[in-house]
Design a protein around this motif. Structure first.
Motif, mmCIF file in Angstrom:
data_model
loop_
_atom_site.group_PDB
_atom_site.id
_atom_site.type_symbol
_atom_site.label_atom_id
_atom_site.label_comp_id
_atom_site.label_asym_id
_atom_site.label_seq_id
_atom_site.Cartn_x
_atom_site.Cartn_y
_atom_site.Cartn_z
ATOM 1 N N ILE A 1 0.818 -1.210 0.000
ATOM 2 C CA ILE A 1 0.000 0.000 0.000
ATOM 3 C C ILE A 1 0.854 1.264 0.000
ATOM 4 C CG2 ILE A 1 -0.229 0.158 2.521
ATOM 5 C CD1 ILE A 1 -3.205 0.891 2.030
ATOM 6 N N GLU A 2 2.076 1.187 0.610
ATOM 7 C CA GLU A 2 2.943 2.374 0.677
ATOM 8 C C GLU A 2 3.380 2.849 -0.704
ATOM 9 O OE1 GLU A 2 4.101 -0.127 4.350
ATOM 10 O OE2 GLU A 2 3.508 -0.472 2.274
ATOM 11 N N LEU A 3 3.408 1.941 -1.676
ATOM 12 C CA LEU A 3 3.873 2.288 -3.015
ATOM 13 C C LEU A 3 2.786 2.882 -3.893
ATOM 14 C CD1 LEU A 3 6.098 -0.807 -3.920
ATOM 15 C CD2 LEU A 3 6.859 1.539 -3.545
ATOM 16 N N SER A 4 1.537 2.841 -3.445
ATOM 17 C CA SER A 4 0.432 3.172 -4.343
ATOM 18 C C SER A 4 -0.621 4.013 -3.635
ATOM 19 C CB SER A 4 -0.192 1.882 -4.882
ATOM 20 O OG SER A 4 0.801 1.017 -5.385
ATOM 21 N N PRO A 5 -0.354 5.306 -3.433
ATOM 22 C CA PRO A 5 -1.282 6.150 -2.673
ATOM 23 C C PRO A 5 -2.603 6.435 -3.385
ATOM 24 C CG PRO A 5 0.501 7.462 -3.584
ATOM 25 C CD PRO A 5 0.859 6.037 -3.835
ATOM 26 N N LEU A 6 -2.726 6.063 -4.649
ATOM 27 C CA LEU A 6 -3.968 6.352 -5.377
ATOM 28 C C LEU A 6 -4.723 5.077 -5.771
ATOM 29 C CD1 LEU A 6 -2.472 9.144 -7.642
ATOM 30 C CD2 LEU A 6 -4.110 9.491 -5.795
ATOM 31 N N ASP B 1 -10.259 7.638 2.794
ATOM 32 C CA ASP B 1 -9.027 6.879 2.633
ATOM 33 C C ASP B 1 -8.005 7.680 1.819
ATOM 34 O OD1 ASP B 1 -7.111 4.908 2.531
ATOM 35 O OD2 ASP B 1 -8.292 3.489 1.355
ATOM 36 N N GLN B 2 -8.508 8.384 0.788
ATOM 37 C CA GLN B 2 -7.605 9.174 -0.052
ATOM 38 C C GLN B 2 -6.904 10.261 0.752
ATOM 39 O OE1 GLN B 2 -6.809 9.139 -3.873
ATOM 40 N NE2 GLN B 2 -5.264 9.805 -2.411
ATOM 41 N N ARG B 3 -7.649 10.947 1.629
ATOM 42 C CA ARG B 3 -7.021 11.975 2.455
ATOM 43 C C ARG B 3 -5.964 11.356 3.362
ATOM 44 N NH1 ARG B 3 -7.715 17.054 3.965
ATOM 45 N NH2 ARG B 3 -9.694 17.279 2.840
ATOM 46 N N ASN B 4 -6.256 10.201 3.948
ATOM 47 C CA ASN B 4 -5.275 9.542 4.810
ATOM 48 C C ASN B 4 -4.008 9.186 4.024
ATOM 49 O OD1 ASN B 4 -7.026 9.692 7.001
ATOM 50 N ND2 ASN B 4 -7.888 7.654 6.653
ATOM 51 N N ARG B 5 -4.188 8.733 2.795
ATOM 52 C CA ARG B 5 -3.024 8.372 1.960
ATOM 53 C C ARG B 5 -2.190 9.618 1.635
ATOM 54 N NH1 ARG B 5 -4.052 3.753 -1.414
ATOM 55 N NH2 ARG B 5 -5.771 2.590 -0.496
ATOM 56 N N PHE B 6 -2.874 10.705 1.295
ATOM 57 C CA PHE B 6 -2.157 11.951 0.998
ATOM 58 C C PHE B 6 -1.393 12.438 2.237
ATOM 59 C CE2 PHE B 6 -5.003 13.388 -2.742
ATOM 60 C CZ PHE B 6 -4.030 13.034 -3.664
ATOM 61 N N VAL C 1 2.571 13.243 2.797
ATOM 62 C CA VAL C 1 3.138 14.465 3.368
ATOM 63 C C VAL C 1 4.157 14.112 4.448
ATOM 64 C CG1 VAL C 1 2.617 16.520 4.739
ATOM 65 C CG2 VAL C 1 1.150 15.903 2.803
ATOM 66 N N LYS C 2 3.839 13.126 5.280
ATOM 67 C CA LYS C 2 4.770 12.694 6.317
ATOM 68 C C LYS C 2 6.054 12.145 5.702
ATOM 69 C CE LYS C 2 5.091 9.833 10.478
ATOM 70 N NZ LYS C 2 4.405 8.852 11.343
ATOM 71 N N MET C 3 5.905 11.368 4.639
ATOM 72 C CA MET C 3 7.083 10.840 3.945
ATOM 73 C C MET C 3 7.925 11.975 3.391
ATOM 74 S SD MET C 3 5.203 7.661 1.999
ATOM 75 C CE MET C 3 6.512 7.425 0.807
ATOM 76 N N ARG C 4 7.271 13.009 2.919
ATOM 77 C CA ARG C 4 7.996 14.160 2.375
ATOM 78 C C ARG C 4 8.765 14.878 3.473
ATOM 79 N NH1 ARG C 4 7.642 16.494 -2.409
ATOM 80 N NH2 ARG C 4 8.361 18.638 -2.678
ATOM 81 N N GLN D 1 3.864 12.864 -2.782
ATOM 82 C CA GLN D 1 2.881 13.780 -3.344
ATOM 83 C C GLN D 1 2.291 14.709 -2.285
ATOM 84 O OE1 GLN D 1 -0.001 11.917 -6.078
ATOM 85 N NE2 GLN D 1 1.170 10.019 -5.864
ATOM 86 N N PRO D 2 1.984 15.948 -2.674
ATOM 87 C CA PRO D 2 1.291 16.862 -1.755
ATOM 88 C C PRO D 2 -0.207 16.547 -1.725
ATOM 89 C CG PRO D 2 1.661 17.948 -3.848
ATOM 90 C CD PRO D 2 2.315 16.591 -3.956
ATOM 91 N N ILE D 3 -0.902 17.139 -0.776
ATOM 92 C CA ILE D 3 -2.357 16.964 -0.701
ATOM 93 C C ILE D 3 -3.029 17.865 -1.731
ATOM 94 C CG2 ILE D 3 -4.400 17.259 0.744
ATOM 95 C CD1 ILE D 3 -2.729 16.642 3.169
#
Length: 510
Positions: A400-405, A440-445, A449-452, A460-462
């Motif tokens: 899941i970490e590789l595919s935020p969308l 779920d999409q907001r949580n992934r975004f 942001v945390k990874m960034r 990716q940004p939100i």
């Protein structure tokens, strides 16, 4: 016999330098002007081409034709001359006699290899059997003032053709593609094939009722992929804008808006390194189809690729880089996680980062800048599985970490419904069951942001507007991205992306 491939030598018998050759052409240009000859014409009514004439000689024999092209060789014999003229389809010989063209024959003496002429005459065969055009008149269309590098050919005692002084420097060919296309006309075939491939893809998508659309290249917020963007400034609005790294988020907005199927073939831009499969500017196909999932998309892709292969090349089996590749459906399907477990002996989802790092270091994989577990798993896949995927293969179900969308896997925790297509160890496409849950999409975004914040410059940004669009409701959707350049590389048997880009990005010349 005077061959302009070997220009007149200056006193002392030494070969003239480049500037001398250019100066001589300028002098010839002035002589043409003094004779009242326009050296840069406005038009010429071409009615035939070399390939049609040579392939259908019986129909063309003694027929008057008008051809035009670039002089690629000249052989002068007093009051007659032979030359080879190269047009869009290839080369054809022309024959000129002073008795036919009169005083205009002196004009021909002022022409060089590289000049462009129009010729009107009748088709015949020489005593040696070469199909030619016997010129009754000719006209200067363009006088070239730079000499082009012409390869010389000789035949050895065994009958083998040897090419000398070939314009073969790859770096120079990429920088001066116009010269590459003149001197190495076979290069054009790669780009003609590229055009046919794109045409067939469009035809397939149109036949399947997808609508071709256009989305912004300049975007106030980049997204849809993990990559660093190019940044520019809009003066009137006084804002930073980004060259798109993907079309995804805009195309999905259209699915929200009521389109059932959309696609775009477009230029994307990623501020990343360059190698044999990466160029910062590249061509992508992205498409999205409502009410479908990634299982449906696999069948759609394999059928599309097999059909374009059949329509463009008349076959679905190829020999590429010494491998016999069969594009006929169905393609093999393997699970990324299961395949890694079989290969390295551990469950990568349950493994700690330290365990993954230890395995990667044992395989001498560069880990600089790698922070997330998803990227560690991806690197392990690239090092152990990907190089062996020779036949067309779908690798399915990614962390899941590789595919935020992408949508969470319906039955396997920690995975998403995603596949990538590989041939000869190279990725050619990427697809998801698209995430349509806005929460779920907001949580992934937010995870991105945390990874960034932890140093991942490609996270990716939100995109708040995209989330807002999803909150209005996006139907279940299958999405696909295909790297057009890599697909063309595959079908034209080219090992570098630069060989399928007319004007690849190059480092500045010193």
């Amino acid at each position: 016999m005077d061959n302009t491939n070997q220009p007149v030598q200056p006193s002392g018998g030494q070969e003239p330098d480049y500037n001398t050759l250019v100066q001589r052409r300028h002098e010839e240009l002035n002589e043409l002007l003094n004779k009242g000859i326009l050296p840069f014409a406005y038009s010429y009514d071409v009615d035939n081409y070399s390939a049609a004439i040579k392939n259908n000689f019986e129909q063309y024999e003694n027929k008057t034709v008008k051809i035009a092209g670039r002089i690629m060789a000249i052989r002068r014999m007093g009051k007659a001359s032979f030359a080879h003229v190269q047009d869009k389809d290839g080369k054809i010989q022309i024959y000129l006699k002073k008795d036919d063209v009169g005083e205009y024959y002196d004009v021909f003496k002022l022409l060089d290899i590289g000049d462009i002429i129009g010729v009107e005459g009748f088709v015949f065969k020489t005593k040696t059997g070469e199909i030619s055009v016997h010129s009754k008149s000719f006209v200067v269309l363009t006088k070239s003032i730079r000499p082009i590098p012409i390869a010389k050919e000789t035949i050895d005692e065994q009958g083998n053709k040897i090419v000398h002084d070939q314009f073969a420097d790859k770096e120079l060919r990429y920088r001066q593609r116009y010269l590459d296309l003149i001197v190495n006309p076979e290069v054009k075939e790669v780009f003609k094939t590229r055009s046919r491939i794109v045409t067939e893809i469009r035809k397939y998508l149109d036949e399947n009722n997808l609508v071709e659309v256009e989305t912004p290249i300049l975007q106030p917020l980049y997204g849809g992929a993990t990559a660093r963007p190019f940044v520019t400034h809009h003066n009137a609005l006084d804002i930073e804008l980004y060259l798109r790294i993907a079309d995804e988020l805009y195309l999905k907005r259209l699915i929200v808006g009521g389109f059932d199927g959309v696609y775009e073939i477009s230029k994307d831009f990623r501020n990343e390194g360059m190698d044999r499969t990466h160029n910062p500017e590249f061509t992508m196909l992205e498409l999205y189809v409502a009410y479908k999932d990634y299982v449906w998309m696999m069948e759609f892709v394999e059928n599309m690729v097999a059909k374009l292969a059949q329509n463009v090349f008349g076959k679905t089996e190829f020999e590429i880089e010494g491998n016999k590749i069969n594009f006929n459906p169905p393609w093999q399907r393997i699970s990324m996680v299961d395949e890694l477990k079989n290969k390295v002996g551990i469950d990568v989802l349950a493994a700690s980062n330290n365990e993954l790092i230890k395995i990667l270091k044992s395989k001498n994989v560069d880990l600089e800048g790698v922070e997330s577990k998803g990227k560690l798993i991806d690197l392990l896949f690239e090092a152990t599985i990907q190089p062996n995927l020779i036949q067309p293969t779908f690798v399915v179900d990614y962390p899941i970490e590789l595919s935020p969308l992408a949508k969470k896997h319906r039955s396997r925790e920690g995975l998403v419904e995603r596949f990538e297509g590989f041939v000869l160890g190279r990725e050619i496409c990427n697809a998801f069951s698209e995430l349509n849950d806005p929460i779920d999409q907001r949580n992934r975004f937010e995870a991105q942001v945390k990874m960034r914040e932890e140093g991942d410059e490609e996270a990716q940004p939100i995109d708040e507007d995209f989330i807002r669009a999803m909150e209005y409701g996006m139907p279940p959707t299958a999405g696909l991205g295909v790297g057009i350049d890599r697909l063309v590389m595959l079908f034209t048997n080219q090992s570098s992306i630069r060989d399928v880009l007319l004007f690849p990005q190059m480092r500045p010349q010193k």
